[in-house]
Design a protein around this motif. Structure first.
Motif, PDB file in Angstrom:
ATOM      1  N   GLN A 123       0.823  -1.207   0.000  1.00 26.94           N
ATOM      2  CA  GLN A 123       0.000   0.000   0.000  1.00 26.94           C
ATOM      3  C   GLN A 123       0.861   1.262   0.000  1.00 26.94           C
ATOM      4  OE1 GLN A 123      -2.136  -1.254   3.531  1.00 26.94           O
ATOM      5  NE2 GLN A 123      -4.024  -1.550   2.357  1.00 26.94           N
ATOM      6  N   LEU A 124       1.964   1.236   0.762  1.00 23.95           N
ATOM      7  CA  LEU A 124       2.859   2.393   0.788  1.00 23.95           C
ATOM      8  C   LEU A 124       3.491   2.610  -0.583  1.00 23.95           C
ATOM      9  CD1 LEU A 124       4.380   4.638   2.229  1.00 23.95           C
ATOM     10  CD2 LEU A 124       6.037   2.932   3.019  1.00 23.95           C
ATOM     11  N   MET A 125       3.874   1.544  -1.259  1.00 22.98           N
ATOM     12  CA  MET A 125       4.459   1.671  -2.588  1.00 22.98           C
ATOM     13  C   MET A 125       3.469   2.310  -3.562  1.00 22.98           C
ATOM     14  SD  MET A 125       6.377  -2.030  -2.769  1.00 22.98           S
ATOM     15  CE  MET A 125       6.708  -1.938  -4.542  1.00 22.98           C
ATOM     16  N   VAL A 126       2.219   1.882  -3.518  1.00 21.72           N
ATOM     17  CA  VAL A 126       1.202   2.446  -4.403  1.00 21.72           C
ATOM     18  C   VAL A 126       0.972   3.918  -4.082  1.00 21.72           C
ATOM     19  CG1 VAL A 126      -1.244   2.379  -5.026  1.00 21.72           C
ATOM     20  CG2 VAL A 126       0.062   0.256  -4.871  1.00 21.72           C
ATOM     21  N   ALA A 127       0.876   4.250  -2.795  1.00 24.59           N
ATOM     22  CA  ALA A 127       0.645   5.641  -2.403  1.00 24.59           C
ATOM     23  C   ALA A 127       1.793   6.533  -2.855  1.00 24.59           C
ATOM     24  CB  ALA A 127       0.454   5.735  -0.893  1.00 24.59           C
ATOM     25  N   LEU A 128       3.023   6.054  -2.709  1.00 22.70           N
ATOM     26  CA  LEU A 128       4.190   6.833  -3.154  1.00 22.70           C
ATOM     27  C   LEU A 128       4.181   7.011  -4.662  1.00 22.70           C
ATOM     28  CD1 LEU A 128       6.934   5.255  -0.861  1.00 22.70           C
ATOM     29  CD2 LEU A 128       6.255   7.659  -0.862  1.00 22.70           C
ATOM     30  N   LEU A 134      10.025   2.280  -5.229  1.00 21.23           N
ATOM     31  CA  LEU A 134      10.911   1.156  -5.542  1.00 21.23           C
ATOM     32  C   LEU A 134      11.964   0.959  -4.461  1.00 21.23           C
ATOM     33  CD1 LEU A 134      11.336   1.770  -9.370  1.00 21.23           C
ATOM     34  CD2 LEU A 134       9.967  -0.015  -8.258  1.00 21.23           C
ATOM     35  N   ASP A 135      12.390   2.038  -3.832  1.00 22.90           N
ATOM     36  CA  ASP A 135      13.341   1.922  -2.733  1.00 22.90           C
ATOM     37  C   ASP A 135      12.702   1.210  -1.547  1.00 22.90           C
ATOM     38  OD1 ASP A 135      15.935   2.593  -1.486  1.00 22.90           O
ATOM     39  OD2 ASP A 135      14.691   3.807  -0.154  1.00 22.90           O
ATOM     40  N   VAL A 136      11.430   1.483  -1.275  1.00 23.94           N
ATOM     41  CA  VAL A 136      10.707   0.773  -0.218  1.00 23.94           C
ATOM     42  C   VAL A 136      10.691  -0.726  -0.509  1.00 23.94           C
ATOM     43  CG1 VAL A 136       8.409   0.384   0.778  1.00 23.94           C
ATOM     44  CG2 VAL A 136       9.278   2.710   0.531  1.00 23.94           C
ATOM     45  N   TYR A 137      10.455  -1.084  -1.768  1.00 26.01           N
ATOM     46  CA  TYR A 137      10.442  -2.501  -2.142  1.00 26.01           C
ATOM     47  C   TYR A 137      11.812  -3.136  -1.915  1.00 26.01           C
ATOM     48  CZ  TYR A 137      10.308  -6.743  -4.917  1.00 26.01           C
ATOM     49  OH  TYR A 137      10.406  -8.055  -5.325  1.00 26.01           O
ATOM     50  N   ARG A 138      12.881  -2.462  -2.344  1.00 23.79           N
ATOM     51  CA  ARG A 138      14.222  -3.029  -2.204  1.00 23.79           C
ATOM     52  C   ARG A 138      14.584  -3.245  -0.731  1.00 23.79           C
ATOM     53  NH1 ARG A 138      15.214   0.337  -6.808  1.00 23.79           N
ATOM     54  NH2 ARG A 138      15.703   2.116  -5.456  1.00 23.79           N
ATOM     55  N   ARG A 139      14.219  -2.286   0.115  1.00 23.51           N
ATOM     56  CA  ARG A 139      14.510  -2.432   1.536  1.00 23.51           C
ATOM     57  C   ARG A 139      13.686  -3.568   2.147  1.00 23.51           C
ATOM     58  NH1 ARG A 139      12.691   1.719   4.036  1.00 23.51           N
ATOM     59  NH2 ARG A 139      12.168   3.172   2.371  1.00 23.51           N
ATOM     60  N   MET A 140      12.444  -3.709   1.703  1.00 25.79           N
ATOM     61  CA  MET A 140      11.595  -4.792   2.193  1.00 25.79           C
ATOM     62  C   MET A 140      12.156  -6.147   1.768  1.00 25.79           C
ATOM     63  SD  MET A 140       8.813  -5.483   3.882  1.00 25.79           S
ATOM     64  CE  MET A 140       7.427  -6.594   4.061  1.00 25.79           C
ATOM     65  N   ARG A 141      12.568  -6.250   0.529  1.00 26.81           N
ATOM     66  CA  ARG A 141      13.133  -7.508   0.033  1.00 26.81           C
ATOM     67  C   ARG A 141      14.372  -7.891   0.828  1.00 26.81           C
ATOM     68  NH1 ARG A 141      14.977  -7.172  -6.005  1.00 26.81           N
ATOM     69  NH2 ARG A 141      16.508  -5.806  -4.974  1.00 26.81           N
ATOM     70  N   PRO A 190       4.342 -13.165  -4.042  1.00 26.85           N
ATOM     71  CA  PRO A 190       3.939 -12.827  -5.420  1.00 26.85           C
ATOM     72  C   PRO A 190       3.165 -11.519  -5.504  1.00 26.85           C
ATOM     73  CG  PRO A 190       3.603 -15.158  -5.007  1.00 26.85           C
ATOM     74  CD  PRO A 190       3.976 -14.549  -3.684  1.00 26.85           C
ATOM     75  N   ALA A 191       2.308 -11.238  -4.515  1.00 33.95           N
ATOM     76  CA  ALA A 191       1.523 -10.001  -4.534  1.00 33.95           C
ATOM     77  C   ALA A 191       2.436  -8.779  -4.471  1.00 33.95           C
ATOM     78  CB  ALA A 191       0.543  -9.983  -3.366  1.00 33.95           C
ATOM     79  N   LEU A 192       3.440  -8.826  -3.603  1.00 27.90           N
ATOM     80  CA  LEU A 192       4.358  -7.694  -3.482  1.00 27.90           C
ATOM     81  C   LEU A 192       5.194  -7.533  -4.747  1.00 27.90           C
ATOM     82  CD1 LEU A 192       5.402  -5.433  -1.723  1.00 27.90           C
ATOM     83  CD2 LEU A 192       6.949  -7.054  -0.603  1.00 27.90           C
ATOM     84  N   ARG A 193       5.603  -8.645  -5.339  1.00 25.08           N
ATOM     85  CA  ARG A 193       6.385  -8.564  -6.573  1.00 25.08           C
ATOM     86  C   ARG A 193       5.540  -7.999  -7.724  1.00 25.08           C
ATOM     87  NH1 ARG A 193       8.235 -13.766  -4.879  1.00 25.08           N
ATOM     88  NH2 ARG A 193       7.053 -14.793  -6.534  1.00 25.08           N
ATOM     89  N   ARG A 194       4.239  -8.315  -7.711  1.00 26.38           N
ATOM     90  CA  ARG A 194       3.367  -7.776  -8.766  1.00 26.38           C
ATOM     91  C   ARG A 194       3.221  -6.262  -8.647  1.00 26.38           C
ATOM     92  NH1 ARG A 194       0.509 -12.718  -8.032  1.00 26.38           N
ATOM     93  NH2 ARG A 194      -0.954 -11.786  -6.542  1.00 26.38           N
ATOM     94  N   VAL A 195       3.184  -5.758  -7.415  1.00 27.74           N
ATOM     95  CA  VAL A 195       3.110  -4.311  -7.241  1.00 27.74           C
ATOM     96  C   VAL A 195       4.380  -3.648  -7.772  1.00 27.74           C
ATOM     97  CG1 VAL A 195       2.981  -2.440  -5.549  1.00 27.74           C
ATOM     98  CG2 VAL A 195       1.513  -4.439  -5.294  1.00 27.74           C
TER      99      VAL A 195
END
Length: 264
Positions: free
Chosen positions: A201-206, A216-223, A236-241
């Motif tokens: 949700q944070l990635m979409v809002a950003l 994308l930085d949020v995703y990399r830190r999460m990964r 898979p859901a997070l990777r699709r976002v």
């Protein structure tokens, strides 16, 4: 009529104002009976919850003394009530709580109702859950969790709170209020860094606020965090976002604003 609140420190309110439940054992007794939501609790369960391993020599008498004290307290708060709220059953002790008298039960009911209408009424869902979440005044029991029964109940209510936040954020994103919830989403993700839904949700809002690089930085830190702490890859859901952001998927924005509902 009494109002019991456990989404925060234990509170009991009467028509004339708050009433104090004094003593750790009395508070634990009330909390245990409340989280059972009208179901009897065995005497053994109450003893373990109240005293843990420091059980008094005559535990039956000690428990009965505390139950009698609670009965007198509640009777004084509701002098017109014809029968005691605390009753004894073959399977244990029961505290009668009517509909609308326990904040945690009302909160759970609202979350379940929101789950059934969230797909077609984003505005109503956001409003309903915003009001429900305002019931929380702090951690369940205000950081005085008691024994196992109360701790399990506290964890259950906390999970409903997380679900309510997720549903509300989904509704706000579908309404296009990305910037309005950005700070709350960032806080939720920071407080629950391994909960992937908040990250999505944070990635979409950003992204919808014009901050693709930050998303994308949020995703990399999460990964990286999932790998280091749990040894797993993003769902898979997070990777699709992430993929949707990289390819500028129209589902992330637009009039429908279905965002995560379509992508995840």
């Amino acid at each position: 009529m009494l109002k019991f609140s456990i989404l925060g420190a234990l509170q009991v309110r009467t028509v004339s104002g708050p009433a104090e439940i004094s003593g750790d054992l009395q508070r634990t007794l009330v909390q245990t009976l409340l989280v059972s939501e009208g179901q009897p609790v065995s005497g053994e369960g109450l003893v373990e919850e109240m005293w843990g391993e420091a059980v008094p020599d005559n535990q039956a008498n000690a428990l009965q003394a505390h139950v009698s004290r609670l009965r007198r307290k509640l009777k004084a708060l509701e002098p017109g009530r014809p029968v005691s709220r605390v009753t004894i059953h073959p399977s244990g002790y029961r505290l009668t709580v009517e509909e609308g008298e326990l904040d945690a039960a009302e909160f759970v009911r609202t979350v379940r109702e929101a789950e059934s209408c969230s797909a077609y009424d984003a505005e109503g869902t956001a409003r309903m859950l915003g009001q429900a979440l305002s019931l929380w005044r702090g951690p369940v029991f205000g950081g005085f969790p008691g024994g196992t029964l109360c701790q399990l109940a506290g964890a259950r209510y906390e999970e409903y709170r997380m679900r309510a936040m997720e549903l509300r954020f989904d509704a706000e994103l579908r309404l296009g209020r990305h910037a309005a919830v950005l700070a709350e989403l960032a806080e939720a993700h920071a407080n629950h860094p391994l909960r992937e839904r908040f990250c999505e949700q944070l990635m979409v809002a950003l992204y919808c606020s014009g901050r693709q690089a930050d998303a994308l930085d949020v995703y990399r830190r999460m990964r990286r965090q999932l790998d280091e702490e749990l040894g797993i890859q993003p769902s898979p859901a997070l990777r699709r976002v992430e993929s949707a952001i990289l390819r500028h998927d129209p589902a992330l924005v637009g009039d429908a604003r279905s965002t995560l509902l379509q992508i995840a």
